[in-house]
Structure formats: C-alpha cells, structure tokens
Design a protein around this motif. Sequence first.
Motif, mmCIF file in Angstrom:
data_model
loop_
_atom_site.group_PDB
_atom_site.id
_atom_site.type_symbol
_atom_site.label_atom_id
_atom_site.label_comp_id
_atom_site.label_asym_id
_atom_site.label_seq_id
_atom_site.Cartn_x
_atom_site.Cartn_y
_atom_site.Cartn_z
ATOM 1 N N LYS A 149 0.818 -1.211 0.000
ATOM 2 C CA LYS A 149 0.000 0.000 0.000
ATOM 3 C C LYS A 149 0.851 1.259 0.000
ATOM 4 O O LYS A 149 1.298 1.743 1.034
ATOM 5 C CB LYS A 149 -0.990 0.005 1.174
ATOM 6 C CG LYS A 149 -2.041 -1.095 1.059
ATOM 7 C CD LYS A 149 -3.147 -0.932 2.083
ATOM 8 C CE LYS A 149 -4.205 -2.011 1.901
ATOM 9 N NZ LYS A 149 -5.297 -1.898 2.880
ATOM 10 N N ASN A 150 1.076 1.771 -1.194
ATOM 11 C CA ASN A 150 1.805 3.021 -1.375
ATOM 12 C C ASN A 150 0.938 4.206 -0.931
ATOM 13 O O ASN A 150 -0.280 4.077 -0.819
ATOM 14 C CB ASN A 150 2.205 3.173 -2.851
ATOM 15 C CG ASN A 150 3.310 2.220 -3.212
ATOM 16 O OD1 ASN A 150 4.209 1.976 -2.417
ATOM 17 N ND2 ASN A 150 3.253 1.672 -4.412
ATOM 18 N N PRO A 151 1.553 5.388 -0.689
ATOM 19 C CA PRO A 151 2.962 5.714 -0.952
ATOM 20 C C PRO A 151 3.923 5.356 0.188
ATOM 21 O O PRO A 151 5.119 5.474 0.012
ATOM 22 C CB PRO A 151 2.919 7.232 -1.153
ATOM 23 C CG PRO A 151 1.799 7.683 -0.261
ATOM 24 C CD PRO A 151 0.782 6.595 -0.314
ATOM 25 N N ALA A 152 3.412 4.977 1.336
ATOM 26 C CA ALA A 152 4.275 4.601 2.458
ATOM 27 C C ALA A 152 3.892 3.183 2.872
ATOM 28 O O ALA A 152 2.888 2.964 3.548
ATOM 29 C CB ALA A 152 4.125 5.584 3.619
ATOM 30 N N THR A 153 4.717 2.220 2.476
ATOM 31 C CA THR A 153 4.414 0.807 2.681
ATOM 32 C C THR A 153 4.370 0.457 4.162
ATOM 33 O O THR A 153 5.142 0.979 4.963
ATOM 34 C CB THR A 153 5.495 -0.043 1.981
ATOM 35 O OG1 THR A 153 5.483 0.278 0.588
ATOM 36 C CG2 THR A 153 5.234 -1.519 2.148
#
Length: 410
Positions: free
Chosen positions: A141-145
């Motif tokens: 799950k982008n933008p911050a995995t």
Amino acid sequence: MDALFGDQPIFGFGPDPLSPHPPRSVDAVGDASIDGLKAKVIQSCPRVPGVYGMLDRKGNLIYVGKSKSLRSRLLSYFAASNSQEKGGRIIESARAIQWESQPSEFAALVREQQLIRRFEPRWNVQGVPKRQRPVYLCLGKNPATFFTISRPSKAKTLKQLTSEDCIAVEGPFYGAARMNAVVETLNKVFKLRDCGQKQTFQFADQLQLFDLDHRPGCLRLEIGTCLGPCAAACSRAAYDQRVSAAESFLDGFNHEPLDIVQQQMETAAANHQYELAGRARETIKSLEYIDRKLKLLSQARRRFTFIYAVPGHDGCGTWYLIHSGEIADCIAAPRNASEYDAIQDKMKSWASMTASQLDRGHGAHPHTLSLVASWFRKNRDELDQRTFAPHAAWDGKKGPGKWTGKRVVV
C-alpha cells in the motif's frame, strides 16, 4: 436416497485440476441413524487413500477430510471414545457420507485442500472455514508501505492481491486476533506507519512549493515507533530502508522483531514492570509462530523445485512439477518407454519453466506452498527417493534420459 437429501442432493466433488487422470467415481451411503450409517460404511468403504465428505439431512456438505485409509478413518468417527470430540459431533449431524478414492496419500491431501477452498464446509476449522478463515501477512500500500493482514476472496485471488496492492504476501496464517497483534508489533519494530490511506504523506526530500510545518497524524512519531512519513520527518530513502528490512523478515532472514521484543521483555522484568513484561511475552509467542512459519515457507521456495514422482496404488502414478515450493503442473507418470518418449515436449516445457525462481505467490496454485512445505517436512525420505530435476527427464544437449522402467537415468 433422494428423500434423504431433499430437492438438491450433493453427489460428487467436481473437477480436479491437479489430477491428470480420468475423473474418479464418487460413492455415497446414507441412513437416518448413526448405526445404520456405520453398517453401510463397513459394507462398502474400501481401505484406500481418498477424500470424504459428510452431508447433513438437507444434503449440505458440512465437512471434508482425507485419509490414507478411507475405511479406517470413517469408522473412527463412530468409536465410543470419539463421541464427545469433534468427530463425534460431526457424525451426529451427518446423514450421509460420500467418498472419492485417490491414487496416493499426497493426491488425497491436494484434493482435500481444493475441496475445502471450493465448498467452505462449516465444520472445517482450517482451509477456508466459517469460524477461522486464513489470513495473509501483507507488506504494501503506497505511498508509504506498511504491514497489514488480508483475506483473499474468490473475487480477489492471492496473485491479484500481490500484483495490485502488495510487494510481498506470505501465509496462510490462522487466528486473526493473533495476527492483528503481530501486525501492530511489526509496524512498531520496523517504524512503519499504520494509519489509513486518507492520511497525507510528505517525505523530507520531497519538493514543495511552500515551507510548511507538517503535523504528525498520531503520537507514534513522538514515542519513536514510526519514522513519520506524514510529517516530513524522514526521507523516502530512509523509509525504504526500513521497508527492505521488513521484506527481509518476510523472506525468513531477519529476526529483528524477536530480538527487540525479547529485549523489551527483559528490561521490563528487570524494572519490575511485570504487566508490561507479560504483554511482551505474549507478543513473543505470536512472533515465534510467524517466524517459524516464514522459515518453513522460505526454505520451501529456495529448495523445492523438482519433479515429484508419486506412485499410485491403482497404477495411476503422477508426476507433480514442484516449482519454488508450489505445485505448478502434473502429468500421468509414464509406465513404459513409449509413454516416456511421448512426454518429452512436456519435460522440455517444465525444464524451461523452472529455469528461473518463482516470485512469492505468483504461481498458478500459490495456496499449495504451505501444503508442500508441510508434506516434505513430515516425509523427508520422499525428497531423496522420489524427486529429480526436470532436466533429468529432458536435456536439450544430451537428449532424453533413458527410461529403465522404474526411474529416469541421464
């Protein structure tokens, strides 16, 4: 029998995509009483490997199982010592039993997994049950995995989940409450965010038109359990470094979470913070479970690429192509030199297919990884006695291997 099952009887288990042999017949017996049902099982059930299904008075499939001896397994349900156990409760609800023989115990195990996934019988606790569905540990799950858990459905398969949302998916694991606690711990240990997708993220090295102060979305940045990608408190490279460490954990190479929580427990105990130490101990139990499972799956991916030749008690032997720990394909085992020559194109295809490592969860049957890993952990002798590399059955330079009647010799 029609009166027993009502208007919609369930007979047969449907197609078997991982069997190269003709469809196998399904036998069924039914009776309104347990004693009558037992008598019919004694009369007609064979002592061969296979799968079986329990049906209730409406014809609903309520339980699926497998055994290397169908007769012995089914009769065990009627034993007096089993009356208060799960098996006794299942047989009390059953009004009919159907079974399908299989050429081997391994074939029965594979078939059982298919049937549980397809029919979702309510009495099956593992597989795809109503009471305890399998969950998968996801990193994506982008933008911050970050770590999440997911339950693949018929609408979204494990392969689709991996390609669309996640850079890594592992499982299955059982116990959603335990896995939720594991996910919370992993995000804290690796300092990854766990907020919702509506949160706005701003990395320190990300260009912006105005010099703005970004407020963190929660307290985790202040207490040191998150790098704070929402508040420009870290660069993209720094965050990706922690994501790489998290991915290494999923690959079975990084034991940082266990080490950190173990240290937290010891520190809390030394400071007489026994409640905190107790919570850390419970977390360690969950992490140890997932760590063992990840090691098992990782070893299977790295080690298990071969043809597994499984003989059949009825002459229906099968060659399974195991690729990176997953069942990728199967053919009927050749019984003579002419049949062996006839499969050379298939052997060439298999040799080409296994030339490269398979990414996690990207095979045609990713759910078989756990099954294969568990099978060879319990049956280690099978690795030496019944497996060989695909190129041993076909080699573009040397030509086909020589058929001896029992095995392939290159």
